[in-house]
Design an enzyme around this catalytic site. Structure first.
Site, PDB file in Angstrom:
ATOM      1  CG  ASP A   7      -0.314   0.223   2.536  1.00 47.74           C
ATOM      2  OD1 ASP A   7       0.945   0.278   2.587  1.00 47.74           O
ATOM      3  OD2 ASP A   7      -1.031   0.366   3.543  1.00 47.74           O
ATOM      4  CB  CYS A  64       0.990  -2.396   4.645  1.00 41.85           C
ATOM      5  SG  CYS A  64       0.772  -3.383   6.136  1.00 41.85           S
ATOM      6  CB  THR A  66       2.156  -2.392  10.886  1.00 41.80           C
ATOM      7  OG1 THR A  66       0.975  -2.878  10.226  1.00 41.80           O
ATOM      8  CG2 THR A  66       1.872  -1.053  11.544  1.00 41.80           C
ATOM      9  CG  HIS A  97      10.785 -24.484  11.187  1.00 43.01           C
ATOM     10  ND1 HIS A  97      10.806 -24.478  12.561  1.00 43.01           N
ATOM     11  CD2 HIS A  97      12.055 -24.744  10.806  1.00 43.01           C
ATOM     12  CE1 HIS A  97      12.036 -24.726  12.993  1.00 43.01           C
ATOM     13  NE2 HIS A  97      12.823 -24.882  11.936  1.00 43.01           N
ATOM     14  CG  HIS A 133       9.189 -28.526   9.740  1.00 50.37           C
ATOM     15  ND1 HIS A 133       8.735 -27.949  10.907  1.00 50.37           N
ATOM     16  CD2 HIS A 133      10.533 -28.636   9.874  1.00 50.37           C
ATOM     17  CE1 HIS A 133       9.763 -27.718  11.712  1.00 50.37           C
ATOM     18  NE2 HIS A 133      10.866 -28.135  11.116  1.00 50.37           N
TER      19      HIS A 133
HETATM   20  C1  RB5 Z   1      -1.878   2.691   6.533  1.00 53.45           C
HETATM   21  O1  RB5 Z   1      -1.849   3.907   7.197  1.00 53.45           O
HETATM   22  C2  RB5 Z   1      -1.601   1.555   7.503  1.00 53.45           C
HETATM   23  O2  RB5 Z   1      -2.725   1.355   8.296  1.00 53.45           O
HETATM   24  C3  RB5 Z   1      -1.224   0.310   6.757  1.00 53.45           C
HETATM   25  O3  RB5 Z   1      -0.117   0.565   5.959  1.00 53.45           O
HETATM   26  C4  RB5 Z   1      -0.869  -0.887   7.590  1.00 53.45           C
HETATM   27  O4  RB5 Z   1       0.060  -0.570   8.569  1.00 53.45           O
HETATM   28  C5  RB5 Z   1      -2.011  -1.645   8.118  1.00 53.45           C
HETATM   29  O5  RB5 Z   1      -1.866  -2.684   8.792  1.00 53.45           O
END
Ligand code: RB5
Length: 143
Positions: A7, A64, A66, A97, A133
């Site tokens: 994203d 993304c 996080t 694994h 595994h």
């Molecule tokens: C976008 O702001 C953020 O929410 C997205 O990139 C991600 O971290 C969501 O899990």
């Protein structure tokens, strides 16, 4: 063939990753996003998951902010084993694994240098093929 997706939160790191894969001569397909405008990570998780399920790509990398939302989404698809890794130990272990077929990372969590090392570890590590595994992966897939 490696499927890439992000994203807006992962867009810049994906650009660094593209440079890195080109330097390494690794083939990839970029499923977007294609700029840093705000967008919805499930859209790109779905595209990359489908690229793997269809056999168009062997493995995927999703980024993304996080790594959490994009990995949660990818893991909704049967046959996808997406691992959120922010260290090389986990990247190696999840290949050996879990035979993870998608690496997920958070661009707001790791720096570029570490992220590229995690990618290299993920791409260069083979599944162990150990019976225990295989049994556990089958339990995941049949759950
Ligand atoms: C976008 O702001 C953020 O929410 C997205 O990139 C991600 O971290 C969501 O899990």
């Amino acid at each position: 063939m490696i499927a890439l997706g992000s994203d807006h939160g992962g867009y810049e790191l994906k650009q660094e990753l593209i440079k890195h894969l080109k330097e390494r001569g690794i083939e990839f397909k970029d499923y977007g996003c294609y700029d840093d405008k705000s967008c919805d990570y499930p859209v790109y998780a779905k595209k990359v998951a489908n690229a793997i399920i269809s056999g168009e790509c062997d493995r995927g990398i999703l980024i993304c902010g996080t790594g959490i939302g994009i990995s949660i989404t990818a893991n909704k698809f049967k046959g996808i084993r997406a691992a959120l890794c922010h260290d090389t130990y986990s990247a190696q272990a999840t290949r050996e694994h879990n035979d993870a077929n998608i690496l997920a990372m958070g661009a707001r969590v790791v720096g570029v240098g570490l992220a590229l090392k995690i990618v290299d570890t993920f791409l260069d590590t083979k599944f162990s093929n150990d019976e225990r595994h295989i049994r556990r992966i089958n339990l995941i897939e049949n759950s």
